[in-house]
Scaffold this active site. Structure first.
Site, PDB file in Angstrom:
ATOM      1  N   TYR A 121      10.441  -9.321 -33.260  1.00  0.00           N
ATOM      2  CA  TYR A 121      11.208 -10.461 -32.098  1.00  0.00           C
ATOM      3  C   TYR A 121      10.818 -11.903 -32.783  1.00  0.00           C
ATOM      4  CZ  TYR A 121      12.838 -11.748 -27.637  1.00  0.00           C
ATOM      5  OH  TYR A 121      13.937 -12.142 -26.813  1.00  0.00           O
ATOM      6  N   LYS A 164      17.341   2.035 -17.024  1.00  0.00           N
ATOM      7  CA  LYS A 164      16.111   1.265 -17.547  1.00  0.00           C
ATOM      8  C   LYS A 164      14.756   1.743 -16.970  1.00  0.00           C
ATOM      9  CE  LYS A 164      16.662  -2.851 -18.611  1.00  0.00           C
ATOM     10  NZ  LYS A 164      16.456  -3.282 -20.053  1.00  0.00           N
TER      11      LYS A 164
HETATM   12  N1  LIG Z   1      19.290 -13.671 -25.131  1.00  0.00           N
HETATM   13  C1  LIG Z   1      18.717 -13.343 -23.986  1.00  0.00           C
HETATM   14  O1  LIG Z   1      18.243 -14.132 -23.480  1.00  0.00           O
HETATM   15  C2  LIG Z   1      18.522 -11.966 -23.502  1.00  0.00           C
HETATM   16  C3  LIG Z   1      18.300 -11.549 -22.540  1.00  0.00           C
HETATM   17  C4  LIG Z   1      18.124 -10.353 -22.088  1.00  0.00           C
HETATM   18  C5  LIG Z   1      18.518  -8.990 -22.896  1.00  0.00           C
HETATM   19  N2  LIG Z   1      18.849  -9.375 -24.218  1.00  0.00           N
HETATM   20  C6  LIG Z   1      19.489  -8.461 -24.924  1.00  0.00           C
HETATM   21  O2  LIG Z   1      20.406  -8.105 -24.604  1.00  0.00           O
HETATM   22  C7  LIG Z   1      20.613  -6.610 -25.005  1.00  0.00           C
HETATM   23  C8  LIG Z   1      20.404  -5.886 -23.706  1.00  0.00           C
HETATM   24  O3  LIG Z   1      19.429  -5.893 -22.967  1.00  0.00           O
HETATM   25  P1  LIG Z   1      19.282  -5.137 -21.755  1.00  0.00           P
HETATM   26  O4  LIG Z   1      17.844  -5.052 -21.033  1.00  0.00           O
HETATM   27  O5  LIG Z   1      20.440  -5.212 -21.033  1.00  0.00           O
HETATM   28  O6  LIG Z   1      19.458  -3.499 -22.373  1.00  0.00           O
HETATM   29  P2  LIG Z   1      19.447  -2.049 -21.724  1.00  0.00           P
HETATM   30  O7  LIG Z   1      19.339  -2.195 -20.344  1.00  0.00           O
HETATM   31  O8  LIG Z   1      18.301  -1.346 -22.234  1.00  0.00           O
HETATM   32  O9  LIG Z   1      20.575  -1.444 -22.569  1.00  0.00           O
HETATM   33  C9  LIG Z   1      20.910  -1.192 -23.809  1.00  0.00           C
HETATM   34  C10 LIG Z   1      22.430  -1.442 -24.061  1.00  0.00           C
HETATM   35  O10 LIG Z   1      22.636  -1.524 -25.485  1.00  0.00           O
HETATM   36  C11 LIG Z   1      23.677  -0.682 -25.837  1.00  0.00           C
HETATM   37  N3  LIG Z   1      23.387  -0.132 -27.217  1.00  0.00           N
HETATM   38  C12 LIG Z   1      22.137   0.561 -27.707  1.00  0.00           C
HETATM   39  N4  LIG Z   1      22.272   0.705 -28.911  1.00  0.00           N
HETATM   40  C13 LIG Z   1      23.711   0.255 -29.487  1.00  0.00           C
HETATM   41  C14 LIG Z   1      24.202   0.374 -30.359  1.00  0.00           C
HETATM   42  N5  LIG Z   1      23.720   0.618 -31.662  1.00  0.00           N
HETATM   43  N6  LIG Z   1      25.587  -0.064 -30.475  1.00  0.00           N
HETATM   44  C15 LIG Z   1      26.155  -0.519 -29.235  1.00  0.00           C
HETATM   45  N7  LIG Z   1      25.561  -0.690 -28.227  1.00  0.00           N
HETATM   46  C16 LIG Z   1      24.151  -0.220 -28.327  1.00  0.00           C
HETATM   47  C17 LIG Z   1      23.422   0.729 -24.873  1.00  0.00           C
HETATM   48  O11 LIG Z   1      24.600   1.353 -24.839  1.00  0.00           O
HETATM   49  P3  LIG Z   1      24.609   2.938 -24.715  1.00  0.00           P
HETATM   50  O12 LIG Z   1      24.455   3.371 -23.344  1.00  0.00           O
HETATM   51  O13 LIG Z   1      26.027   2.941 -25.521  1.00  0.00           O
HETATM   52  O14 LIG Z   1      23.458   3.382 -25.826  1.00  0.00           O
HETATM   53  C18 LIG Z   1      23.275  -0.487 -23.481  1.00  0.00           C
HETATM   54  O15 LIG Z   1      24.494  -0.673 -23.263  1.00  0.00           O
HETATM   55  C19 LIG Z   1      19.202  -6.456 -25.915  1.00  0.00           C
HETATM   56  O16 LIG Z   1      19.733  -6.749 -27.224  1.00  0.00           O
HETATM   57  C20 LIG Z   1      18.165  -7.698 -25.538  1.00  0.00           C
HETATM   58  O17 LIG Z   1      17.295  -7.975 -26.094  1.00  0.00           O
HETATM   59  C21 LIG Z   1      18.909 -10.953 -24.530  1.00  0.00           C
END
Ligand SMILES: NC(=O)c1ccc[n+]([C@@H]2O[C@H](COP(=O)([O-])OP(=O)(O)OC[C@H]3O[C@@H](n4cnc5c(N)ncnc54)[C@H](OP(=O)(O)O)[C@@H]3O)[C@@H](O)[C@H]2O)c1
Length: 381
Positions: free
Chosen positions: A100, A376
């Site tokens: 990270y 989650k």
């Molecule tokens: N930039 C920021 O401020 C910020 C803030 C929050 C989160 N994030 C990022 O946003 C992302 C989602 O976070 P979250 O907490 O919402 O996640 P989450 O609830 O754990 O959900 C994960 C998501 O990623 C998808 N996914 C997993 N592997 C994948 C792949 N190989 N190809 C395409 N989709 C895939 C899953 O879809 P499936 O059901 O199809 O597996 C699901 O929609 C993460 O990368 C996290 O680090 C960033």
């Protein structure tokens, strides 16, 4: 399980920007409210808590262990809290893997988000009282533990009449969704937003906040056997359309845009081809905002999108937003108040969650790393 004798400082996530402070604290003997120690049999009889600790970066299912850590005394500007619930987010996993953008000094307590209840306040604490619910202001506190001593300024209060799971998952994903829907394009009712990973925690918050503002959402998810159930669930939350990744290339998309405006904003949590496909459907001059890279593939922007559609390609990181705006607590407070008001009105619910006892953390970590779970993992203390 007790960890062996150890004298190294154990903090939550001692992130890079503060490492010099930590070094100073270690040398000078000052105590950082977030620094505690491995519990050891010699010395003072410390109050301890249980925590999920990692000593090295690596595979979370191997390096994370349940152990005991000492709690430092509650200073004048500190609060003692009992953690109630804390989710397992992809960034928590990436931190433990050592991949990270910000990394703690190890050993460290895992977890960056969660809700806690204040059980004791220091003599100079002004903004908090016993019984208040609080969440971290920033990443790095190490929330996967039963109790903690935090500085008053490291946490912010929430109303304690909202559902526990909403509170535990409010500080990262709904805040990310809120900012991305507010800060990049001036969206008005009837406008459209397209997003991939629409079933993610961020995606579910985007759907609900957008729906509350009268904004259409085109939600892209990966195909799966239970596509219809998932699509129905997202529509019940307020999703206007739910489509498969493959549908983005189909001519039927044109039909959709006869009844729904082309999106001004595309939200990308995946990267790779999926991001490029989102770009194809943006309005002239629209924005693609990348906040995650779940596919671990780079974002490719077609030249035509830049020249002929003048798209804006941006990124967003909520941790950076919180740090930039830390001097202006009102903006963060205002956002949390708006989000809590949506929760109280029933317009924003927690993402689909699986509650797991702290002792069963292995199950939660393993499940959090599986694809297609659509749930989650939340540790319940
Ligand atoms: N930039 C920021 O401020 C910020 C803030 C929050 C989160 N994030 C990022 O946003 C992302 C989602 O976070 P979250 O907490 O919402 O996640 P989450 O609830 O754990 O959900 C994960 C998501 O990623 C998808 N996914 C997993 N592997 C994948 C792949 N190989 N190809 C395409 N989709 C895939 C899953 O879809 P499936 O059901 O199809 O597996 C699901 O929609 C993460 O990368 C996290 O680090 C960033």
């Amino acid at each position: 399980m007790w960890l062996p004798l150890h004298t190294v400082c154990l903090r939550g996530h001692a992130v890079c920007r503060r490492s010099f402070v930590v070094a100073f604290l270690r040398c000078s003997g000052h105590r950082d409210a977030n620094v505690s120690h491995f519990s050891h049999s010699a010395g003072r009889c410390a109050q301890t808590c249980q925590a999920l600790i990692y000593r090295n970066y690596g595979d979370p299912s191997r390096v994370v262990q349940l152990g005991k850590v000492d709690l430092p005394p509650v200073g004048a500007k500190d609060v003692l809290v009992k953690m109630l619930a804390a989710p397992v987010n992809p960034s928590d996993i990436n931190m433990i893997q050592g991949t990270y953008a910000i990394l703690p000094d190890v050993p460290a307590v895992g977890g960056n988000e969660g809700v806690a209840q204040v059980i004791e306040v220091g003599s100079h604490v002004k903004s908090l009282k016993t019984g208040d619910w609080v969440i971290p202001r920033d990443a790095g506190l190490g929330t996967w533990r039963t109790e903690a001593v935090f500085a008053e300024d490291d946490v912010i209060s929430l109303p304690n009449d909202i559902p526990l799971l909403s509170a535990a998952t409010l500080g990262v994903n709904p805040c990310t969704a809120f900012r991305m829907l507010s800060d990049f394009e001036a969206l008005k009712p009837g406008d459209s937003v397209i997003q991939n990973a629409a079933n993610s925690g961020v995606g579910q918050a985007v759907i609900q906040i957008a729906a509350a503002r009268g904004i259409n959402t085109i939600n892209v998810i990966r195909d799966r056997p239970e596509f219809t159930q998932l699509s129905d669930r997202l529509k019940a939350m307020g999703a206007t359309y739910v489509i498969r990744e493959e549908d983005l290339r189909r001519p039927e998309m044109k039909e959709m845009f006869k009844t729904c405006s082309k999106p001004k904003l595309a939200l990308n949590g995946v990267g790779g081809k999926s991001a490029t496909e989102l770009l194809r459907h943006l309005q002239f001059g629209g924005s693609l905002v990348t906040y995650g890279g779940m596919s671990k593939q780079p974002v490719t922007v077609p030249v035509s999108a830049l020249i002929f559609k003048d798209v804006k390609v941006k990124g967003f990181w909520v941790t950076q937003w919180k740090r930039v705006h830390s001097h202006d607590g009102k903006l963060f407070r205002g956002m949390l108040d708006e989000l809590c008001s949506l929760i109280q009105q029933g317009k924003l619910t927690a993402p689909a969650c699986t509650e797991v006892g702290l002792q069963d953390y292995h199950k939660a970590l393993d499940a959090a790393m599986q694809p297609f779970t659509s749930s989650k993992q939340v540790l319940i203390m």
